[in-house]
Motif scaffolding. Sequence first.
Motif, PDB file in Angstrom:
ATOM      1  N   ILE A 146     -36.686 -23.774 -10.105  1.00 52.24           N
ATOM      2  CA  ILE A 146     -35.857 -24.927  -9.765  1.00 52.24           C
ATOM      3  C   ILE A 146     -36.719 -26.180  -9.870  1.00 52.24           C
ATOM      4  O   ILE A 146     -37.662 -26.377  -9.091  1.00 52.24           O
ATOM      5  N   LEU A 147     -36.408 -27.026 -10.826  1.00 57.25           N
ATOM      6  CA  LEU A 147     -37.143 -28.267 -11.030  1.00 57.25           C
ATOM      7  C   LEU A 147     -36.582 -29.362 -10.130  1.00 57.25           C
ATOM      8  O   LEU A 147     -35.393 -29.337  -9.770  1.00 57.25           O
ATOM      9  N   PRO A 148     -37.402 -30.330  -9.738  1.00 60.84           N
ATOM     10  CA  PRO A 148     -36.871 -31.452  -8.948  1.00 60.84           C
ATOM     11  C   PRO A 148     -35.845 -32.238  -9.763  1.00 60.84           C
ATOM     12  O   PRO A 148     -35.760 -32.111 -10.988  1.00 60.84           O
ATOM     13  N   LYS A 149     -35.064 -33.044  -9.086  1.00 63.30           N
ATOM     14  CA  LYS A 149     -34.128 -33.913  -9.786  1.00 63.30           C
ATOM     15  C   LYS A 149     -34.881 -34.799 -10.762  1.00 63.30           C
ATOM     16  O   LYS A 149     -36.049 -35.117 -10.560  1.00 63.30           O
ATOM     17  N   LEU A 150     -34.195 -35.203 -11.821  1.00 61.03           N
ATOM     18  CA  LEU A 150     -34.815 -36.066 -12.818  1.00 61.03           C
ATOM     19  C   LEU A 150     -35.383 -37.323 -12.161  1.00 61.03           C
ATOM     20  O   LEU A 150     -34.701 -37.976 -11.355  1.00 61.03           O
ATOM     21  N   GLY A 151     -36.612 -37.635 -12.478  1.00 63.72           N
ATOM     22  CA  GLY A 151     -37.249 -38.818 -11.930  1.00 63.72           C
ATOM     23  C   GLY A 151     -37.934 -38.612 -10.600  1.00 63.72           C
ATOM     24  O   GLY A 151     -38.597 -39.530 -10.105  1.00 63.72           O
ATOM     25  N   VAL A 152     -37.797 -37.425 -10.001  1.00 57.85           N
ATOM     26  CA  VAL A 152     -38.448 -37.140  -8.718  1.00 57.85           C
ATOM     27  C   VAL A 152     -39.720 -36.344  -8.994  1.00 57.85           C
ATOM     28  O   VAL A 152     -39.658 -35.231  -9.521  1.00 57.85           O
ATOM     29  N   PRO A 153     -40.894 -36.867  -8.658  1.00 56.90           N
ATOM     30  CA  PRO A 153     -42.144 -36.170  -8.959  1.00 56.90           C
ATOM     31  C   PRO A 153     -42.445 -35.089  -7.935  1.00 56.90           C
ATOM     32  O   PRO A 153     -41.865 -35.048  -6.842  1.00 56.90           O
ATOM     33  N   TYR A 154     -43.368 -34.200  -8.284  1.00 55.91           N
ATOM     34  CA  TYR A 154     -43.912 -33.269  -7.302  1.00 55.91           C
ATOM     35  C   TYR A 154     -44.725 -34.056  -6.274  1.00 55.91           C
ATOM     36  O   TYR A 154     -45.291 -35.105  -6.601  1.00 55.91           O
ATOM     37  N   PRO A 155     -44.827 -33.569  -5.041  1.00 55.23           N
ATOM     38  CA  PRO A 155     -45.697 -34.235  -4.056  1.00 55.23           C
ATOM     39  C   PRO A 155     -47.157 -33.799  -4.199  1.00 55.23           C
ATOM     40  O   PRO A 155     -47.914 -33.820  -3.243  1.00 55.23           O
ATOM     41  N   PHE A 156     -47.534 -33.396  -5.397  1.00 53.13           N
ATOM     42  CA  PHE A 156     -48.918 -33.029  -5.724  1.00 53.13           C
ATOM     43  C   PHE A 156     -49.138 -33.396  -7.186  1.00 53.13           C
ATOM     44  O   PHE A 156     -48.197 -33.788  -7.894  1.00 53.13           O
ATOM     45  N   VAL A 157     -50.357 -33.282  -7.647  1.00 52.33           N
ATOM     46  CA  VAL A 157     -50.693 -33.691  -9.005  1.00 52.33           C
ATOM     47  C   VAL A 157     -49.853 -32.911 -10.012  1.00 52.33           C
ATOM     48  O   VAL A 157     -49.638 -31.701  -9.856  1.00 52.33           O
ATOM     49  N   ALA A 158     -49.363 -33.586 -11.022  1.00 49.72           N
ATOM     50  CA  ALA A 158     -48.529 -32.943 -12.032  1.00 49.72           C
ATOM     51  C   ALA A 158     -49.360 -31.970 -12.851  1.00 49.72           C
ATOM     52  O   ALA A 158     -50.421 -32.325 -13.375  1.00 49.72           O
ATOM     53  N   PRO A 159     -48.910 -30.707 -12.979  1.00 50.14           N
ATOM     54  CA  PRO A 159     -49.697 -29.721 -13.733  1.00 50.14           C
ATOM     55  C   PRO A 159     -49.546 -29.896 -15.231  1.00 50.14           C
ATOM     56  O   PRO A 159     -48.553 -30.446 -15.720  1.00 50.14           O
ATOM     57  N   HIS A 160     -50.525 -29.375 -15.964  1.00 53.87           N
ATOM     58  CA  HIS A 160     -50.473 -29.370 -17.423  1.00 53.87           C
ATOM     59  C   HIS A 160     -49.432 -28.375 -17.917  1.00 53.87           C
ATOM     60  O   HIS A 160     -48.678 -28.659 -18.852  1.00 53.87           O
ATOM     61  N   LYS A 161     -49.385 -27.203 -17.282  1.00 50.34           N
ATOM     62  CA  LYS A 161     -48.401 -26.178 -17.611  1.00 50.34           C
ATOM     63  C   LYS A 161     -47.994 -25.438 -16.340  1.00 50.34           C
ATOM     64  O   LYS A 161     -48.732 -25.436 -15.353  1.00 50.34           O
TER      65      LYS A 161
END
Length: 589
Positions: A146-161
């Motif tokens: 389940i991905l966050p809503k469009l435009g909502v970032p993770y509350p941690f560093v964005a992963p490469h994969k």
Amino acid sequence: MAISSRLPAPCYLLMATLMLLIIQAQSITRHYDFNVQTANVTRLCASKSIVTVNGEYPGPTLVAREGDRVLVRVTNHVAHNMTLHWHGIRQLRSGWADGPAYVTQCPIQTGQSYVYNFTVTGQRGTLWWHAHISWLRATVYGAIVILPKLGVPYPFVAPHKEIPVLFGEWWRADTEALVSQALRTGGAPNISDAFTINGLPGPLYNCCAKDTFKLKVEPGKIYLLRLINAALNDELFFSVANHTLTIVEVDAVYVKPFTVKTLIISPGQTTNVLLTAKPFYPKANFYMSAAPYSVIRPGTFDNTTVAGILEYHNPHSASESSFDKDLPLFKPTLPRFNDTGLVTNFTSKLRSLATPQYPAAVCHSVDKRFFFTVGLGTRPCPVNATCQGPTNTTQLAAAINNISLVLPSTALLQSHFTGKSRGVYGSNFPVMPLSQFNYTGVSPNNTNVATGTKLLVLPFNATVELVMQDTSILGIESHPLHLHGFNFFVVGQRFGNYDPVNDPMRFNLVDPVERNTVNVPAGGWVAIRCMVHALPFGGAHNLGTTNGMASARREPTEPEAAPPAIRSSEMLVGEDQIKLLIFFPHLSV
């Protein structure tokens, strides 16, 4: 500003409609076709036919965003009855889609189809789906991302994969034959022959060097591993040699990040971790290993280790897919199988983010309190039969408050919905053990359990506290408990007998971890809190086999519509209101 106050009423309506359309535009309806079919698979030097979805083992990954509607048409092409459960999905007004056989639906019979229809509400992260009848989930399971809503970032560093990593168990024998034998004789089912990572046993088992999960990474990059324990019976340690893992989420709920060398994950649980690759090409490969944690006594377990391989992209190699077997291969140092200290230390670090965006909405006042003992007891062997329980005249039976489940022949939700529940279930499940004893001490002389299909009635919007206490009647054992349809907060957990006077003073009501699956520790207890609201149907059960049930019902304040009439095997549902919520903890034997 006063401008908006002068707008005529139609403008308010137009603005509200536009806002609703904008919100809806961010969500879509996703359609999946799941065909349940057999496939021949070779593992551990032998081939056998297994039940799969779409011929894949593990099954296909279901991907959605928060707010999306999901429709999964499941068509059964095998000789076994089938249902699928969407483990951890909040079933808000969609209890018909939850999936446990004979609870929310009758099974999907051979040649029949059923459409599971639910909306992903207020969730983002990793969950999973699996068969929810007999032991078919040994091979019928897959990831839910389940991905966050469009435009909502993770509350941690964005992963490469992002990579799903599913732990499973493999039996050389037919698992349906194994569980049938166990139920017939009353003995414990045979333990598995191997563990798997994404369906592969790995190089530590005979004949399996080619059946190894390999993860190739680039130096300096960060990877999100979506860990899922799909094993039927075993809690697992997991570690990557010479690397650390940062825990950022459990059961599709963000947590305060912390870093470990080894984590523990119980059956049914999910854990998202960040793995940071080394900043340079290390000229080495690294095992990613999982092995069981067990303090069960007496009893046996699959004390083997599964391994995948973490390899680095070689900047000096022209091939992306080549594996350099001549490089050093490092192994992690896994804990001893009974390292309770590591497990306790890990679980005590799990805390909700408890931020304005991701609050920990744990209830501070409680309307209903329940105390459930969970564990194994015995039933008399049937007449003229020989059993393999503690004696040849008894059978093992799992029980909650000394009551072991008898599955109905009609789905519980259907029987309530049609007003034909008489004779299907009773509403007199005990809120605490009828006979109190030293739960983790010397076992009582009488180990027999009662049987039945019993429920508890709960008022709508009631806040509930449930303490689950392991017992040592036939030996202590851990019990992973999953609550269907919604989450709960783990407010307390300790070893020994629960103290209703002093233990609540130690409860964490500030930032307790929120989960859908928790482990009742062997020889200990766990306390959870939740609110019964907005859910037409849910349930709680231990992720084992078939015995032991406790249930609860609640009355909503407004009608809730069932899906349009869909025939699934013998289940026909129409338009009316649903009023049933059932907790059904059934325990492994």
